[in-house]
Design a protein around this motif. Structure first.
Motif, PDB file in Angstrom:
ATOM      1  N   THR A  52       0.911  -0.974   0.246  1.00 57.42           N
ATOM      2  CA  THR A  52      -0.265   0.237   0.067  1.00 57.42           C
ATOM      3  C   THR A  52       0.802   0.789  -0.094  1.00 57.42           C
ATOM      4  OG1 THR A  52      -0.118   0.113   2.542  1.00 57.42           O
ATOM      5  CG2 THR A  52      -2.001  -0.966   1.295  1.00 57.42           C
ATOM      6  N   PRO A  53       0.354   2.435  -0.697  1.00 56.07           N
ATOM      7  CA  PRO A  53       1.122   4.044   0.374  1.00 56.07           C
ATOM      8  C   PRO A  53       1.654   3.922   1.164  1.00 56.07           C
ATOM      9  CG  PRO A  53      -0.966   3.892  -1.266  1.00 56.07           C
ATOM     10  CD  PRO A  53      -1.122   2.489  -0.250  1.00 56.07           C
ATOM     11  N   ASP A  54       1.407   3.055   2.410  1.00 56.35           N
ATOM     12  CA  ASP A  54       1.891   3.178   3.747  1.00 56.35           C
ATOM     13  C   ASP A  54       2.780   2.978   3.724  1.00 56.35           C
ATOM     14  OD1 ASP A  54       0.279   5.768   4.029  1.00 56.35           O
ATOM     15  OD2 ASP A  54      -1.384   4.251   4.579  1.00 56.35           O
ATOM     16  N   GLY A 137       1.837   0.209  -5.116  1.00 60.77           N
ATOM     17  CA  GLY A 137       1.171   1.192  -3.632  1.00 60.77           C
ATOM     18  C   GLY A 137       2.359   1.723  -3.717  1.00 60.77           C
ATOM     19  N   PRO A 138       3.731   1.096  -3.189  1.00 58.31           N
ATOM     20  CA  PRO A 138       4.310   1.635  -2.256  1.00 58.31           C
ATOM     21  C   PRO A 138       5.251   3.094  -2.503  1.00 58.31           C
ATOM     22  CG  PRO A 138       4.952  -0.941  -2.286  1.00 58.31           C
ATOM     23  CD  PRO A 138       4.013  -0.405  -2.917  1.00 58.31           C
ATOM     24  N   ARG A 139       5.739   3.876  -1.879  1.00 60.39           N
ATOM     25  CA  ARG A 139       6.461   5.143  -2.651  1.00 60.39           C
ATOM     26  C   ARG A 139       7.476   5.218  -1.468  1.00 60.39           C
ATOM     27  NH1 ARG A 139       4.595   5.048  -7.398  1.00 60.39           N
ATOM     28  NH2 ARG A 139       5.347   7.469  -7.589  1.00 60.39           N
ATOM     29  N   ARG A 140       7.784   4.660  -0.707  1.00 63.23           N
ATOM     30  CA  ARG A 140       9.125   4.669   0.621  1.00 63.23           C
ATOM     31  C   ARG A 140       9.843   3.179   0.362  1.00 63.23           C
ATOM     32  NH1 ARG A 140       5.056   7.929   2.772  1.00 63.23           N
ATOM     33  NH2 ARG A 140       5.502   9.582   3.085  1.00 63.23           N
ATOM     34  N   LEU A 270      12.564   7.276   7.863  1.00 54.36           N
ATOM     35  CA  LEU A 270      11.451   7.316   6.508  1.00 54.36           C
ATOM     36  C   LEU A 270      10.543   7.009   6.220  1.00 54.36           C
ATOM     37  CD1 LEU A 270      12.154   6.799   3.299  1.00 54.36           C
ATOM     38  CD2 LEU A 270      12.541   4.237   3.807  1.00 54.36           C
ATOM     39  N   ARG A 271      10.070   6.520   7.308  1.00 56.29           N
ATOM     40  CA  ARG A 271       8.344   6.355   7.309  1.00 56.29           C
ATOM     41  C   ARG A 271       7.368   7.464   7.975  1.00 56.29           C
ATOM     42  NH1 ARG A 271       6.235   0.859   8.364  1.00 56.29           N
ATOM     43  NH2 ARG A 271       8.178   0.381   9.611  1.00 56.29           N
ATOM     44  N   ARG A 272       7.854   8.565   8.551  1.00 54.20           N
ATOM     45  CA  ARG A 272       8.013   9.355   9.073  1.00 54.20           C
ATOM     46  C   ARG A 272       7.908  10.367   7.840  1.00 54.20           C
ATOM     47  NH1 ARG A 272      10.025   7.884  13.892  1.00 54.20           N
ATOM     48  NH2 ARG A 272      11.570   9.511  13.598  1.00 54.20           N
ATOM     49  N   ALA A 273       8.450  10.174   7.089  1.00 50.53           N
ATOM     50  CA  ALA A 273       8.978  11.207   5.865  1.00 50.53           C
ATOM     51  C   ALA A 273       8.166  11.928   4.582  1.00 50.53           C
ATOM     52  CB  ALA A 273      10.282  10.982   5.091  1.00 50.53           C
ATOM     53  N   PRO A 274       7.718  13.471   4.748  1.00 49.48           N
ATOM     54  CA  PRO A 274       6.634  13.551   3.993  1.00 49.48           C
ATOM     55  C   PRO A 274       7.486  13.235   2.337  1.00 49.48           C
ATOM     56  CG  PRO A 274       8.315  15.603   4.435  1.00 49.48           C
ATOM     57  CD  PRO A 274       8.455  14.313   5.194  1.00 49.48           C
ATOM     58  N   MET A 275       6.678  12.931   1.510  1.00 53.84           N
ATOM     59  CA  MET A 275       6.773  11.877   0.263  1.00 53.84           C
ATOM     60  C   MET A 275       7.088  13.906  -0.288  1.00 53.84           C
ATOM     61  SD  MET A 275       6.105   9.142   0.032  1.00 53.84           S
ATOM     62  CE  MET A 275       6.917   9.468  -1.160  1.00 53.84           C
ATOM     63  N   ALA A 276       7.290  14.926  -0.207  1.00 49.90           N
ATOM     64  CA  ALA A 276       8.036  16.093  -0.857  1.00 49.90           C
ATOM     65  C   ALA A 276       9.365  15.946  -0.398  1.00 49.90           C
ATOM     66  CB  ALA A 276       7.689  16.954   0.502  1.00 49.90           C
ATOM     67  N   ALA A 277      10.064  15.234   0.370  1.00 48.89           N
ATOM     68  CA  ALA A 277      11.149  14.734   1.109  1.00 48.89           C
ATOM     69  C   ALA A 277      11.805  14.115  -0.613  1.00 48.89           C
ATOM     70  CB  ALA A 277      11.748  13.501   1.755  1.00 48.89           C
ATOM     71  N   ALA A 278      10.901  13.845  -1.119  1.00 51.39           N
ATOM     72  CA  ALA A 278      11.605  12.450  -2.514  1.00 51.39           C
ATOM     73  C   ALA A 278      12.058  13.395  -3.517  1.00 51.39           C
ATOM     74  CB  ALA A 278       9.986  11.850  -3.258  1.00 51.39           C
ATOM     75  N   GLY A 279      12.026  14.842  -3.487  1.00 55.38           N
ATOM     76  CA  GLY A 279      13.503  15.933  -4.316  1.00 55.38           C
ATOM     77  C   GLY A 279      14.580  16.009  -3.257  1.00 55.38           C
ATOM     78  N   ALA A 280      14.874  15.286  -2.237  1.00 57.86           N
ATOM     79  CA  ALA A 280      16.220  15.196  -1.696  1.00 57.86           C
ATOM     80  C   ALA A 280      16.837  14.566  -2.305  1.00 57.86           C
ATOM     81  CB  ALA A 280      15.861  15.152  -0.477  1.00 57.86           C
ATOM     82  N   THR A 281      18.104  14.843  -2.543  1.00 54.54           N
ATOM     83  CA  THR A 281      19.040  13.717  -2.956  1.00 54.54           C
ATOM     84  C   THR A 281      20.497  13.205  -2.525  1.00 54.54           C
ATOM     85  OG1 THR A 281      20.468  15.439  -4.039  1.00 54.54           O
ATOM     86  CG2 THR A 281      18.693  14.749  -5.668  1.00 54.54           C
TER      87      THR A 281
END
Length: 300
Positions: A52-54, A137-140, A270-281
């Motif tokens: 799932t996404p979570d 679903g997963p994004r992390r 990682l679980r708590r990180a907002p998806m906006a953090a996906a922009g970090a490198t």
């Protein structure tokens, strides 16, 4: 009944007594099972419910064909990844993907059996695994990384995935254990099949270690290991970079338990990180890979 008689009765009953005792204990009072699940053991219908996404997906990474001196097997990193995978499985609510057993290990290719992928291949393999599972679903994703030169593939993988809105973090092994290594290490220097790595294996898989063949082989420098004294790089006839003779199980226990705590903390971060953090490198670690690409260094 005397204490000796009670002990004799317990020994005679053996496993059956254990079974009967457990059966009599309320299910809520029994030891908890693993919090995580192994993806490979699921049916696709079960996987569909869990991906799932979570969900945080953990991808163990450990070489199964990389030299580790005369006293450790080629599968040393894979053995480490498998052990750490089981520790994470027990204590983290994650889905754990099958262990990846090849990656970017250019520093060891002069030693027979050692295998390295091209940097782009190692990068793209992680990207493809994450993209494939993200479809459901997963994004992390968290790469349980047991290498150093692998950072050169993981950082660009995180950058590519960030563009897809997928967050990839990974273990920075040397940073995770730096403080405890400073406390326990006695070797002059080294980072490969050395005092620390051998101590780790004495703790987690002692049957894979042959201390009668452990050696000190340390020539300060930078670059890939080489078996030829006059070639460019760091000379090591044995494939060891450090002093494996100083290894002990007690040192390994301290390093491993510190590492496990760091892994579990990384996963929860990682679980708590907002998806906006996906922009970090930065891959979720304090800094990028070392400038020498994870090759042996004269630093302890």
């Amino acid at each position: 009944m005397t204490k000796l008689q009670r002990l004799s009765l317990l020994a005679a009953c053996g496993p059956w007594l254990v079974f009967l005792v457990l059966a009599a204990v309320p299910s809520g009072a029994r030891p908890a099972g693993p919090r995580g699940v192994l993806l490979e053991q699921l049916t696709w219908q079960q996987a569909e419910k869990l991906l799932t996404p979570d969900t945080v997906v953990v991808i163990p990474l450990g070489a199964q064909a990389k030299e580790h001196g005369p006293h450790l097997p080629l599968a040393n990193d894979w053995n480490m990844a498998e052990y750490l995978k089981q520790r994470v499985l027990q204590d983290a609510n994650v889905v754990i993907a099958p262990t990846v057993n090849y990656s970017f290990y250019p520093a060891f290719v002069e030693y027979p059996g050692s295998t390295s992928l091209r940097l782009e291949t190692a990068r793209d393999m992680i990207v493809d695994i994450c993209r494939g599972l993200a479809r459901f679903g997963p994004r992390r994703f968290y790469v349980l990384n047991t290498g150093v030169s692998t950072l050169r593939a993981l950082q660009p993988a995180a950058e590519l995935l960030a563009a897809d809105g997928i967050l990839l973090h990974y273990t920075h092994l040397l940073q995770a254990t730096a403080a405890v290594e400073k406390e326990v290490a006695r070797q002059e220097g080294g980072t490969h099949a050395d005092e620390i790595e051998t101590s780790i294996m004495l703790y987690i898989a002692p049957k894979t270690v042959d201390m009668s063949k452990a050696v000190k082989d340390y020539h300060p420098g930078k670059g890939p290991l080489t078996r030829t004294p006059k070639d460019a790089g760091v000379y090591s006839a044995s494939g060891v970079f450090g002093d494996a003779t100083l290894a002990t199980r007690a040192k390994g226990q301290r390093v491993v338990e510190t590492l496990v705590s760091t892994l579990l903390s990384d996963i929860e971060t990682l679980r708590r990180a907002p998806m906006a953090a996906a922009g970090a490198t930065d891959g979720g670690v304090p800094s990028g890979p070392p400038p020498d690409g994870g090759m042996p260094s004269s630093k302890p």
